[in-house]
Design an enzyme around this catalytic site. Sequence first.
Site, PDB file in Angstrom:
ATOM      1  N   HIS A 118       0.766  -1.192   0.104  1.00  0.00           N
ATOM      2  CA  HIS A 118       0.107  -0.176   0.049  1.00  0.00           C
ATOM      3  C   HIS A 118       0.889   1.232   0.100  1.00  0.00           C
ATOM      4  O   HIS A 118       0.260   2.503  -0.312  1.00  0.00           O
ATOM      5  CB  HIS A 118      -1.036  -0.023   0.979  1.00  0.00           C
ATOM      6  CG  HIS A 118      -0.377   0.190   2.553  1.00  0.00           C
ATOM      7  ND1 HIS A 118      -0.053  -0.876   3.516  1.00  0.00           N
ATOM      8  CD2 HIS A 118      -0.205   1.517   3.132  1.00  0.00           C
ATOM      9  CE1 HIS A 118       0.631  -0.092   4.431  1.00  0.00           C
ATOM     10  NE2 HIS A 118       0.531   1.284   4.328  1.00  0.00           N
ATOM     11  N   ASP A 148       0.244  -7.583   1.587  1.00  0.00           N
ATOM     12  CA  ASP A 148       0.439  -6.046   1.821  1.00  0.00           C
ATOM     13  C   ASP A 148       2.303  -6.095   1.707  1.00  0.00           C
ATOM     14  O   ASP A 148       2.874  -5.294   2.397  1.00  0.00           O
ATOM     15  CB  ASP A 148      -0.012  -5.474   2.954  1.00  0.00           C
ATOM     16  CG  ASP A 148       0.178  -4.089   3.108  1.00  0.00           C
ATOM     17  OD1 ASP A 148       0.260  -3.505   1.821  1.00  0.00           O
ATOM     18  OD2 ASP A 148      -0.048  -3.341   3.785  1.00  0.00           O
ATOM     19  N   SER A 227       4.744   2.575   7.831  1.00  0.00           N
ATOM     20  CA  SER A 227       4.651   1.467   7.000  1.00  0.00           C
ATOM     21  C   SER A 227       5.651   1.283   5.963  1.00  0.00           C
ATOM     22  O   SER A 227       6.355   1.828   5.440  1.00  0.00           O
ATOM     23  CB  SER A 227       3.186   1.790   6.212  1.00  0.00           C
ATOM     24  OG  SER A 227       2.227   1.975   6.804  1.00  0.00           O
TER      25      SER A 227
END
Length: 383
Positions: A118, A148, A227
């Site tokens: 993402h 992911d 992230s």
Amino acid sequence: MAYPDPYGRPLPDRFLRRWLVVAACVAALMLLWQFLPAIEAWFSPRQAADRTVTPRGDLAADERTTIELFEKSRDSVVYISTAQLVRDVWSRNTFSVPRGTGSGFIWDDAGHVVTNFHVIQGASAATVKLADGRDYQAALVGASPAHDIAVLKIGVGFKRPPPVPVGSSTDLKVGQKVFAIGNPFGLDWTLTTGIVSALDRSLPGETGGPTIEHLIQTDAAINPGNSGGPLLDSAGRLIGINTAIYSPSGASAGIGFSVPVDTVMRVVPQLVKSGKYVRPALGIEVDEQFNQRLQTITGREGVFVLSVRSGSAAQRAGLVGIRATQEGIVPGDLITAIDGKPIEGVAGLLARLDDRRVGDVVALSVEREGKAREVRIELQPGT
């Protein structure tokens, strides 16, 4: 009738003297109040203008350990900024618009960088910044949205940053220390610490994507920009990729999630080799919503087989899907467990299969028309 003053003075003169005395006292008090700091400074002991530094002593053992961990791991963490190419409707000119930032880490000596899918999703370009300030344009090698995870590559010709040492997530314990390094809110190379709060968590994928399984929950502060960064154990080994937070405000609320390194070790080598991840499969068709309806009707937990692909491992093992008869629709086989571990639904089935590799043999506990049996199937490449 006015009484005379015993001393022979007129009354107004006596009152005037009293008011003058009161006024003088008030004025004296005001002056004293104004000059009180100067008076205190005059009578207080003289102090030197410079203060001496009190020796701190040695750092605590855990502080030294944390500092050493960060200094060893910092060069392996990267800052990722993405952009999107936009074309002006009137001029037809194409220009780059910043899209977002994230984190990543060096995977190997070939220049592969691992991050979250993402982080780079929807981007036209990505720039990887190393801890020493060097910037590189990155190329997308491959991605697995179901986990992911994405792999980029940069061309580092010299002074290659070291890869992050790889650990294991199978032996993690709730309560052990963890360390996260990333770039929250663009504040590059930030270290946060915490503990493993829980294991084997599940989160629904973004925009209706597949559920991400086996996540590590931690209370180490993870914010937007973290992230893709590494989650490390106290030995400085990679145990997960920081991927999500739970927060109504969008900032850290002490609940963060990381993809475990055992999943990374299955997915990343395939992405590096072929650019895509091939999930192990049985060769059957399933559907989450339809499965939930059949569970409600039958009162049974597990996964109902909708259909079996021709020539698949499931067909060779004798599995059958839903059948239409004169009496109506007859449910197909119900898979209740894999290798003795119960299966509650489609997400659980896919997660258990994802723990294995293509070519592995699994034992399925299957029910058909109330009769239970065990079927052994060799996992095949999924489509």
